[in-house]
Each structure stands twice: as C-alpha cells, then as structure tokens.
Scaffold this active site. Structure first.
Site, PDB file in Angstrom:
ATOM      1  N   CYS A  38       0.803  -1.223   0.000  1.00 42.54           N
ATOM      2  CA  CYS A  38       0.000   0.000   0.000  1.00 42.54           C
ATOM      3  C   CYS A  38       0.835   1.273   0.000  1.00 42.54           C
ATOM      4  O   CYS A  38       0.297   2.366  -0.195  1.00 42.54           O
ATOM      5  CB  CYS A  38      -0.927   0.001   1.212  1.00 42.54           C
ATOM      6  SG  CYS A  38      -0.059   0.000   2.805  1.00 42.54           S
ATOM      7  N   GLN A  39       2.146   1.170   0.223  1.00 44.19           N
ATOM      8  CA  GLN A  39       2.961   2.370   0.392  1.00 44.19           C
ATOM      9  C   GLN A  39       2.877   3.349  -0.790  1.00 44.19           C
ATOM     10  O   GLN A  39       2.907   4.565  -0.581  1.00 44.19           O
ATOM     11  CB  GLN A  39       4.421   1.988   0.648  1.00 44.19           C
ATOM     12  CG  GLN A  39       4.676   1.378   2.011  1.00 44.19           C
ATOM     13  CD  GLN A  39       4.372  -0.110   2.041  1.00 44.19           C
ATOM     14  OE1 GLN A  39       3.926  -0.677   1.056  1.00 44.19           O
ATOM     15  NE2 GLN A  39       4.626  -0.754   3.175  1.00 44.19           N
TER      16      GLN A  39
END
Length: 388
Positions: A80-81
């Site tokens: 998700c970064q």
C-alpha cells in the site's frame, strides 16, 4: 474451493479466507519475518484441513501454471505504500506498486473471482486515472499492455474497448471503501476492497451489509449505559457526555434507536481482560510485552480507550505516530503491545508473531483485519457456492 494468496504479509486476509472455507493452494510473500510468522502459525490453517505451499519470494517469480487449473479465487493486498496517505504518494511511479502483478495473476489463472485490498489513499484524486486503469485491466485482463506502450496509452485503449462494447467484460468488477469498525473490528480502519467475478458465471453479488455502528455505541454509552456497566466503570469514573454527542443523540432520538446493528467495538472491548503490561511479571500471553518510550505530540495523541482504535500503521523507521498508542482517560499514553495490536486486528491470541517489536508492529500495521477479511470472503464463497 481453492485460492492463491498474494502479498500475504502476516496472514490476516489468508486467515479470513480460511475461515470462510477457502483452501489455500499457495500463499506468496517475500518478507522473511512475515513468512516466519505464517510458518509458526500453520496450525491455524491445518486445523481447517489445509496443507498450503508457502512461497517465500517475489510474486513476479511465482509459477502460476502449477495451480492454474484448480484455483477458484486469487486474493491479496498489494503493497500500500505507493498510495498511502503517510507515504511518498508516488503511485504507479513507485517500484513497490504491485498492482501490475495482481492483474497479471488474474490474466494467467483466470480464477472465478478475485479479492484485492488496499488503502483509502488509492481513491485520492491524484490517483483517479491510475485507479480507473487498475479496474479496467481487471475487467479486461486479456487486453494486456503492449511492448513499449505507456500505461496512459494502454488506459486509452481499454477505455475505447469498454465504451465501444465490442469486447465483452471478462470480469464484473466492483469496489467499495469499507470501514473495518462497521464489521466488528475494534479499529477505524478504512480500506478499498476490489472484488471481481468472472462474467460467464452470472454471479449476483454485493458487498456484505455492515454489522456494527457508531450510533449504537453512542446509545450503549450515553443512553442505556450498558457499555460502562459491562466494563464495571462506576458512574463517578465515567466521562461526561461531549456536547457533540448530545447533539447527535438528539437527532437519533427522533428515529429508531433499536437498530439491528451492534455497537462499534472499542479498544477497551478488545484488550480490557489482558494484564497490564506496565506491571512487573511476565504475562502468560505471547507477544504481550511493554515497549517503553511512548509520547504524545501534535497530530499523534494515541487511540482513546473507549473508541475503536485509530488505524494501526506500519513504517520503515518503526511505528510512526500515535495511532499505535493507547491514550488513557487520564491523558497518559503508552504503546500497544504486539498482543494488543493483534487483538485490534482481530487475530486470535494463539497467533504468534515473529520478529522484533517494530517488525511485528509493521506486520500488523500492514495486515488486513481477520474479521473484515472473513466477512467479505464468506460472502464471495457463498456466491460461488451457488454456481456449483
């Protein structure tokens, strides 16, 4: 029904899928500590008759052909970064963007359905074109990106195919922003969940209804008092009703206070029966050890005891900010222990985490809450069961 789990992390989504009745043909994860966590908890999957393959390595190197004939569902939470509100917001330019791998897995296996999860930041306006690109690729996985074709050009080609109607959608794809608190998770964790069913199956499906609500928590606190009584909090020690709650309760009083929902679960609901980690003596609970040094500062004030926790987060330099801290009624704070954080993510107490405190908190911050995963995947399992 069989599944492949990509980007498995510590196994939150995988466990929810197993509880829903899916049998993991393979679980794919590159991080060594997360893989060791899964290995140390294989009994949680074996008790459901699963002898799954754990592939420790890059998902781009996984051999899907070994499983392509008997996989019903592909699931996973691509890192998700690239889209996280707390990250660098590089989206498709971030080397950690694994959505192309997720799309490729669907293209290779052509499962009956898929479930992918990611952060709320994926819906930001700056990522809107790329999010549309993800959805259209999943809808038409056979229209793959050509050599030297930019993703913008590929998006245009997919849009033309979609609007012209000459290409029939291979998958019916829907997405929704879900708040885990609405499904019994003691945490305000908003996540985008993307679900697709192969169009030839004719599946009739919608996201499962919420089971818990904030309004019912307010009623149990400030109308019936059931919440405080259940936790044996005397009237003298109960906080005064906030003014904004008074206004909301006045609006609720004009409607039906007795809904079919259950109250949101709070941090107190999740951890009150655990021993205080600040007291001396070793806890019998695994991973329940105090990490000292917590402090509050602007924007990072911790999670109030009598609300669902703020979103647990992960970071490359340990735990960023107060979302991973408990804020007591007296204003003091301390870090959640790993066991407390695991409860907030709805892992069972017998699930043991491998690694240092910061590493295990990173695993938990990246995890899908088990109860949310079970709610969505159970609904998908029921829909597919009707097709067999």
């Amino acid at each position: 029904m069989k599944s492949i789990e990509l980007f498995a992390g510590a196994g939150g989504l995988a466990m929810g899928m197993a509880r829903a009745g899916f049998h993991h043909s393979a679980v794919v994860e590159w991080d060594a500590d997360a893989c060791q966590t899964i290995r140390e908890n294989l009994a949680h999957y074996a008790d459901r008759g699963q002898e799954m393959l754990l592939f420790q390595g890059d998902a781009r190197q996984f051999n899907y052909s070994l499983h392509s004939d008997d996989v019903d569902v592909i699931s996973g939470g691509p890192p998700c970064q690239p889209f996280s509100m707390g990250g660098k917001h590089q989206g498709d330019l971030d080397a950690r963007d694994m959505f192309p791998v997720a799309v490729d897995s669907v293209r290779r296996v052509m499962p009956k359905a898929f479930i992918f999860e990611n952060v709320k930041g994926l819906l930001r306006q700056s990522f809107s074109s790329y999010f549309e690109y993800i959805l259209l690729q999943l809808t038409y996985p056979q229209l793959s990106k050509r050599a030297k074709e930019t993703w913008i050009d590929h998006l245009g080609r997919l849009e033309c195919a979609h609007t012209q109607g000459k290409q029939k959608p291979v998958y019916k794809v829907v997405f929704r922003l879900l708040n885990a608190a609405n499904y019994g998770v003691p945490q305000k964790r908003e996540r985008v969940v993307i679900v697709g069913f192969r169009a030839d199956l004719g599946v009739n499906w919608a996201f499962p209804d919420a089971t818990h609500s904030e309004d019912e928590l307010l009623v149990s606190k400030w109308v019936t008092g059931e919440y405080w009584e259940r936790h044996e909090v005397s009237k003298r020690r109960r906080p005064t009703t906030p003014e904004k709650v008074h206004r909301k309760l006045a609006r609720l009083a004009t409607g039906d206070l007795h809904q079919t929902y259950r109250p949101w679960r709070t941090v107190r609901d999740a951890i009150s029966d655990l021993p205080d980690p600040e007291r001396r003596g070793k806890s019998e609970k695994s991973n329940h050890i105090l990490n000292p040094g917590a402090r509050a500062y602007e924007g990072h004030t911790g999670s109030p005891l009598d609300e669902p926790a703020k979103t647990l987060k992960a970071g490359v330099h340990g735990v960023p900010g107060g979302e991973n801290m408990l804020a007591r009624p007296d204003g003091t704070v301390r870090y959640f222990t790993v066991r407390e954080a695991a409860r907030i993510q709805t892992f069972p107490d017998s699930y043991v985490f491998h690694g240092s405190w910061s590493e295990t908190m990173r695993q938990l911050g990246n995890a899908v809450p088990v109860d949310l995963a079970e709610a969505v995947s159970s609904s998908v399992h029921r829909a597919l069961s009707l097709q067999t």
